[in-house]
Design an enzyme around this catalytic site. Structure first.
Site, PDB file in Angstrom:
ATOM      1  CG  HIS A  80      11.086-114.664  -7.745  1.00  0.00           C
ATOM      2  ND1 HIS A  80      10.811-114.924  -6.420  1.00  0.00           N
ATOM      3  CD2 HIS A  80      12.308-114.077  -7.763  1.00  0.00           C
ATOM      4  CE1 HIS A  80      11.818-114.520  -5.673  1.00  0.00           C
ATOM      5  NE2 HIS A  80      12.749-113.999  -6.455  1.00  0.00           N
ATOM      6  CE  LYS A  82      13.165-118.233  -7.342  1.00  0.00           C
ATOM      7  NZ  LYS A  82      14.554-118.597  -7.634  1.00  0.00           N
TER       8      LYS A  82
HETATM    9  P1  NAD Z   1      18.775-118.825 -16.400  1.00  0.00           P
HETATM   10  O1  NAD Z   1      18.045-120.106 -16.703  1.00  0.00           O
HETATM   11  O2  NAD Z   1      18.495-117.625 -17.250  1.00  0.00           O
HETATM   12  O3  NAD Z   1      20.353-119.076 -16.420  1.00  0.00           O
HETATM   13  C1  NAD Z   1      21.000-120.269 -16.039  1.00  0.00           C
HETATM   14  C2  NAD Z   1      22.099-120.509 -17.042  1.00  0.00           C
HETATM   15  O4  NAD Z   1      22.894-121.623 -16.617  1.00  0.00           O
HETATM   16  C3  NAD Z   1      21.553-120.844 -18.437  1.00  0.00           C
HETATM   17  O5  NAD Z   1      22.158-119.989 -19.408  1.00  0.00           O
HETATM   18  C4  NAD Z   1      21.995-122.304 -18.636  1.00  0.00           C
HETATM   19  O6  NAD Z   1      22.305-122.586 -19.994  1.00  0.00           O
HETATM   20  C5  NAD Z   1      23.258-122.332 -17.778  1.00  0.00           C
HETATM   21  N1  NAD Z   1      23.644-123.717 -17.492  1.00  0.00           N
HETATM   22  C6  NAD Z   1      22.893-124.698 -16.932  1.00  0.00           C
HETATM   23  N2  NAD Z   1      23.592-125.861 -16.916  1.00  0.00           N
HETATM   24  C7  NAD Z   1      24.802-125.592 -17.475  1.00  0.00           C
HETATM   25  C8  NAD Z   1      25.966-126.381 -17.769  1.00  0.00           C
HETATM   26  N3  NAD Z   1      25.999-127.682 -17.466  1.00  0.00           N
HETATM   27  N4  NAD Z   1      27.047-125.750 -18.324  1.00  0.00           N
HETATM   28  C9  NAD Z   1      27.028-124.433 -18.608  1.00  0.00           C
HETATM   29  N5  NAD Z   1      25.947-123.643 -18.381  1.00  0.00           N
HETATM   30  C10 NAD Z   1      24.849-124.224 -17.832  1.00  0.00           C
HETATM   31  O7  NAD Z   1      18.456-118.533 -14.851  1.00  0.00           O
HETATM   32  P2  NAD Z   1      18.719-117.194 -14.008  1.00  0.00           P
HETATM   33  O8  NAD Z   1      17.442-116.423 -13.877  1.00  0.00           O
HETATM   34  O9  NAD Z   1      19.943-116.505 -14.518  1.00  0.00           O
HETATM   35  O10 NAD Z   1      18.996-117.829 -12.558  1.00  0.00           O
HETATM   36  C11 NAD Z   1      20.059-118.749 -12.331  1.00  0.00           C
HETATM   37  C12 NAD Z   1      20.081-119.133 -10.858  1.00  0.00           C
HETATM   38  O11 NAD Z   1      20.405-117.977 -10.060  1.00  0.00           O
HETATM   39  C13 NAD Z   1      18.748-119.642 -10.300  1.00  0.00           C
HETATM   40  O12 NAD Z   1      19.009-120.677  -9.376  1.00  0.00           O
HETATM   41  C14 NAD Z   1      18.158-118.421  -9.599  1.00  0.00           C
HETATM   42  O13 NAD Z   1      17.261-118.766  -8.565  1.00  0.00           O
HETATM   43  C15 NAD Z   1      19.419-117.817  -9.042  1.00  0.00           C
HETATM   44  N6  NAD Z   1      19.354-116.372  -8.692  1.00  0.00           N
HETATM   45  C16 NAD Z   1      19.995-116.012  -7.539  1.00  0.00           C
HETATM   46  C17 NAD Z   1      20.066-114.680  -7.168  1.00  0.00           C
HETATM   47  C18 NAD Z   1      20.869-114.313  -5.929  1.00  0.00           C
HETATM   48  O14 NAD Z   1      20.974-113.112  -5.606  1.00  0.00           O
HETATM   49  N7  NAD Z   1      21.466-115.295  -5.260  1.00  0.00           N
HETATM   50  C19 NAD Z   1      19.460-113.698  -7.961  1.00  0.00           C
HETATM   51  C20 NAD Z   1      18.807-114.095  -9.141  1.00  0.00           C
HETATM   52  C21 NAD Z   1      18.779-115.445  -9.511  1.00  0.00           C
END
Ligand code: NAD
Length: 270
Positions: free
Chosen positions: A158, A162
């Site tokens: 990844h 991550k």
């Molecule tokens: P990222 O860090 O770019 O995004 C996370 C967002 O959440 C950020 O903008 C952050 O500001 C926000 N956030 C955190 N705490 C918050 C709060 N208290 N209030 C409001 N917003 C808040 O990360 P990402 O790459 O977008 O990944 C996010 C999650 O999704 C991770 O856990 C990742 O592993 C997961 N993911 C899952 C899949 C899937 O298919 N299930 C695919 C990709 C990523």
């Protein structure tokens, strides 16, 4: 005509959040009912489309979840385990479908999410893509056919940002392999092989994680025996697959009863 379900996106400024806003806007089957970001984020008060550098979408970014949830039928949440646990309680109160893409949960978070799922639909999957969920099914089948003289390893890569490792998807694949062998992953997993010398234990399932650059997500399940090897591989090249899967899950959940579901349910692969 009945109104399309309204969907709120949490973490709307995140990597996945932006993709999700776009996926809802382009779905033609749902309307964007809210875009929630961290308290104090620079986007608060702006139109979400404009903040993302595109055309206006008619939804003002907020740092407050309760208000948009009052006019939504679903919330899609790819954020942090802490926030997702809070969102689960709010979604349950609103009787809205909660689609959770977040990974890296501890058991205490999952207990709270299960409690919320007594009142509303929760769809949670470490990976929302059709391809990966098919890979999970194939992994279970291959592991069920092959004996313990076939060593199993899950290797994933990844992007450098991550935080959790191994990935939620790698754990899903490991669980499927363990299930195929009629065991629990807890009994078979080997997360620390790199820190130890010595031969691997028979029947163990090894994990390795690579972090770097902008890799969207790559997963190999390797079955190796003396003289031959089978490699099941999924390569994701576009985060849009996860976002489209999440929107499909939010729509699928609209007519389901309270409970915990995953993408195998949504895709009809169970
Ligand atoms: P990222 O860090 O770019 O995004 C996370 C967002 O959440 C950020 O903008 C952050 O500001 C926000 N956030 C955190 N705490 C918050 C709060 N208290 N209030 C409001 N917003 C808040 O990360 P990402 O790459 O977008 O990944 C996010 C999650 O999704 C991770 O856990 C990742 O592993 C997961 N993911 C899952 C899949 C899937 O298919 N299930 C695919 C990709 C990523």
């Amino acid at each position: 005509m009945t109104e399309q379900p309204g969907i709120v996106i949490t973490g709307a400024a995140g990597r996945m959040g932006r993709m999700l806003v776009q996926a809802v806007a382009e779905s033609g089957k749902a309307r964007l009912a809210g875009a929630v970001v961290r308290p104090g984020h620079a986007w608060v008060g702006q139109d979400i489309g404009t903040a993302m550098g595109g055309p206006a979408l008619g939804v003002t970014v907020t740092d407050e979840l309760l208000e948009p949830m009052a006019r939504a039928q679903a919330v899609i949440d790819f954020t942090t385990p802490e926030l997702s646990t809070e969102v689960a309680a709010v979604a349950a109160q609103a009787r809205a479908v909660h689609v959770i893409g977040t990974t890296g949960f501890e058991p205490a978070h999952l207990e709270k999410i299960s409690a919320a799922a007594r009142h509303a639909v929760v769809v949670r999957a470490g990976n929302m893509s059709l391809g990966v969920n098919l890979l999970v099914g194939l992994t279970r089948r291959v592991a069920a056919v092959l004996g313990t003289d076939w060593d199993i390893d899950v290797v994933e890569a990844h992007h450098r940002h991550k935080i959790d490792a191994p990935s939620g998807t790698a754990l899903m694949l490991g669980e499927a392999a363990a299930e195929g062998r009629g065991k629990s992953l807890e009994d078979l997993q080997d997360m620390t092989r790199m820190q130890r010398r010595g031969a691997r234990a028979e029947g163990s399932i090894g994990f390795s994680a690579i972090r770097g650059g902008d890799v969207v997500g790559e997963h190999d399940v390797i079955f190796a025996s003396p003289g031959e090897r089978i490699v099941l591989r999924h390569l994701a090249t576009d985060r849009g697959i996860f976002a489209r899967g999440a929107v499909a899950a939010a729509l699928w959940g609209q007519d389901k009863g309270p409970g915990e579901y995953d993408m195998m349910d949504v895709l009809g692969l169970k």
